[in-house]
Design a protein around this motif. Structure first.
Motif, PDB file in Angstrom:
ATOM      1  N   ALA A 123       0.866  -1.177   0.000  1.00 13.40           N
ATOM      2  CA  ALA A 123       0.000   0.000   0.000  1.00 13.40           C
ATOM      3  C   ALA A 123       0.903   1.228   0.000  1.00 13.40           C
ATOM      4  CB  ALA A 123      -0.906  -0.001   1.225  1.00 13.40           C
ATOM      5  N   ILE A 124       0.729   2.093  -0.993  1.00 15.97           N
ATOM      6  CA  ILE A 124       1.611   3.248  -1.154  1.00 15.97           C
ATOM      7  C   ILE A 124       0.819   4.540  -1.002  1.00 15.97           C
ATOM      8  CG2 ILE A 124       3.237   4.421  -2.679  1.00 15.97           C
ATOM      9  CD1 ILE A 124       3.430   1.707  -4.232  1.00 15.97           C
ATOM     10  N   GLU A 125       1.259   5.391  -0.099  1.00 13.37           N
ATOM     11  CA  GLU A 125       0.654   6.719   0.053  1.00 13.37           C
ATOM     12  C   GLU A 125       1.723   7.754  -0.269  1.00 13.37           C
ATOM     13  OE1 GLU A 125      -2.186   9.287   3.111  1.00 13.37           O
ATOM     14  OE2 GLU A 125      -1.193   7.466   3.819  1.00 13.37           O
ATOM     15  N   SER A 126       1.461   8.596  -1.276  1.00 12.93           N
ATOM     16  CA  SER A 126       2.453   9.581  -1.700  1.00 12.93           C
ATOM     17  C   SER A 126       2.027  10.990  -1.307  1.00 12.93           C
ATOM     18  CB  SER A 126       2.666   9.504  -3.212  1.00 12.93           C
ATOM     19  OG  SER A 126       1.464   9.786  -3.907  1.00 12.93           O
ATOM     20  N   PHE A 127       3.023  11.840  -1.099  1.00 13.26           N
ATOM     21  CA  PHE A 127       2.791  13.197  -0.627  1.00 13.26           C
ATOM     22  C   PHE A 127       3.564  14.206  -1.467  1.00 13.26           C
ATOM     23  CE2 PHE A 127       1.965  10.374   2.883  1.00 13.26           C
ATOM     24  CZ  PHE A 127       0.870  10.931   3.529  1.00 13.26           C
TER      25      PHE A 127
END
Length: 320
Positions: free
Chosen positions: A215-219
Motif C-alpha cells: 500500500a503506497i501513500e504519496s505526498f
C-alpha cells in the motif's frame, strides 16, 4: 525526492548512493543557521559581480544581463534544501548554488515548487534550471514518463554533482521485521510523489505474491510523509539516504525513526537544464568543475557531513 543525498529520481534502477553516516549527517543539525540564504543584490552590485566573475562570459547573454538564474526547487528536503528557523533557504543545494553563482557572476534564486512539477516548470521556462536532489535518469533525459513509458516532452540535460542512494526507515523500535523492499509486501509505505522511492515502491509491489501488494501513500513533500509515519499512519517510509538519515537523527530528538536495511539504487543527482539551452548547461558544468578544483565544493559537502556522495568532476548525463 527520494534518493535526493539526497536524491530523487524517476527511474526504478537509478536511485542514489548514499554518502555519509547517520552520525556525520547529524553535524548538519548544528549548522542549519550557517547555510547560505536568499540573496538580494542591487543592479549596480549585480553588474559589478558579473564583470568580475571568472566564468561570466560562458553564460547566455540574457541570463548574464539579468544577473539571476531562476532555480526550481522543492525546498522541503533537509538537508539538501529547506527553510531554516528564520525562513531563509539553506542546505547543500543553496550553498552549492551560491558557490556556482560566484564563478558565473549571477545570483542563484531558489523558487519553491513541488518536486513532481519542477521539470514542467523548466519546460514552460518558469525556471532556468531545476536543482533539487533530482536523480539523473535516462527517462528524464529523454522525456519519458517512468510509469507509462510514454514520451511526454523533450527531456532535459543533467550536470551531475552528487551521488546518493535510497533508504527505508520505520518508527523507532517498531521495524516489523522490515529489512528489504520485499519485506514491504502486505504493508504500507509513505513516500514523496515522483521520487525514486515512489518508483521503487510501485515496482516492488508488482513483484509481491499472494495478493499482498504494498500500500503506497504519496505526498507533495517528504516532511508530510514523515508526519504520516510518525502518527502511525504507515509501517515505513523511504527517502534518499541523506534525507532519511537526517530525519532519523533530528526528528523528535532522534526518538522518532530508525533506518532499516541497506541503501539501494545508487545514482547521481543532477542539475536539470533544458536541452534547448546547451550554453547554460556548459556554463554550469564549467562552474562546477571550477569549485571542485578550488576546494569550495569539498568545503560545502563536508559542512553537511555528506562526503561519501562527493564527485571528482562534473559529468553531463551520467545517469543510467
Amino acid at each position: 525526492m527520494t534518493a535526493r543525498f539526497i536524491c530523487r529520481t524517476t527511474a526504478g534502477k537509478s536511485a542514489k548512493s548514499r554518502m555519509a553516516t547517520v552520525g556525520a549527517i547529524a553535524v548538519a543539525g548544528a549548522l542549519l543557521l550557517s547555510g547560505c540564504g536568499d540573496q538580494t543584490k542591487s543592479k549596480d552590485e549585480g553588474g559589478e559581480k558579473v564583470s568580475n566573475a571568472p566564468l561570466a562570459d560562458k553564460l547566455p547573454k540574457d541570463i548574464r544581463d539579468a544577473g539571476v538564474i531562476k532555480v526550481g526547487s522543492d525546498i522541503a528536503y533537509p538537508p539538501v534544501e529547506f527553510k531554516d528557523k528564520s525562513g531563509k533557504t539553506v542546505g547543500i543545494d543553496p550553498d552549492l548554488g551560491d558557490a556556482l553563482g560566484k564563478q558565473l557572476g549571477v545570483e542563484f534564486q531558489f523558487d519553491n515548487g513541488t518536486f513532481d512539477t519542477l521539470l514542467g516548470g523548466l519546460r514552460s521556462k518558469r525556471y532556468d534550471l531545476a536543482m533539487s536532489a533530482m536523480t539523473d535518469t535516462k527517462n528524464r533525459q529523454e522525456g519519458v514518463d517512468e510509469e507509462t513509458g510514454k514520451k511526454i516532452g523533450d527531456g532535459v540535460d543533467f550536470v551531475d554533482y552528487f551521488t546518493a542512494g535510497v533508504s527505508i526507515y520505520t518508527k523507532k523500535g517498531d521495524d516489523q521485521g522490515i529489512k528489504t523492499w520485499s519485506d514491504l509486501c502486505g504493508k504500507k509505505i509513505v513516500v514523496q510523489r515522483g521520487t525514486v522511492s515512489h518508483d521503487l515502491a510501485k515496482a516492488e509491489s508488482k513483484k509481491c505474491k499472494g495478493g499482498k501488494k504494498i500500500a503506497i501513500e504519496s505526498f507533495d513533500n517528504d516532511q508530510q510523509a514523515q508526519t504520516r509515519l510518525r502518527s502511525g499512519g504507515a509501517d515505513a517510509g523511504s527517502s534518499d539516504f541523506p534525507v532519511a538519515a537526517y530525519a532519523v537523527k533530528t526528528s523528535g530528538g532522534g526518538k522518532d525513526f530508525e533506518l532499516v536495511g541497506e541503501q539501494v539504487e545508487a545514482a547521481p543527482y543532477g542539475i536539470a537544464i533544458s536541452k534547448k539551452n546547451p550554453e547554460l548547461r556548459d556554463a554550469i558544468k564549467a562552474a562546477l568543475d571550477a569549485i571542485i578544483k578550488n576546494g569550495d565544493y569539498d568545503k560545502i559537502i563536508s559542512k553537511w557531513g555528506v562526503e561519501d556522495g562527493a564527485v571528482k568532476e562534473a559529468l553531463i548525463n551520467g545517469g543510467k
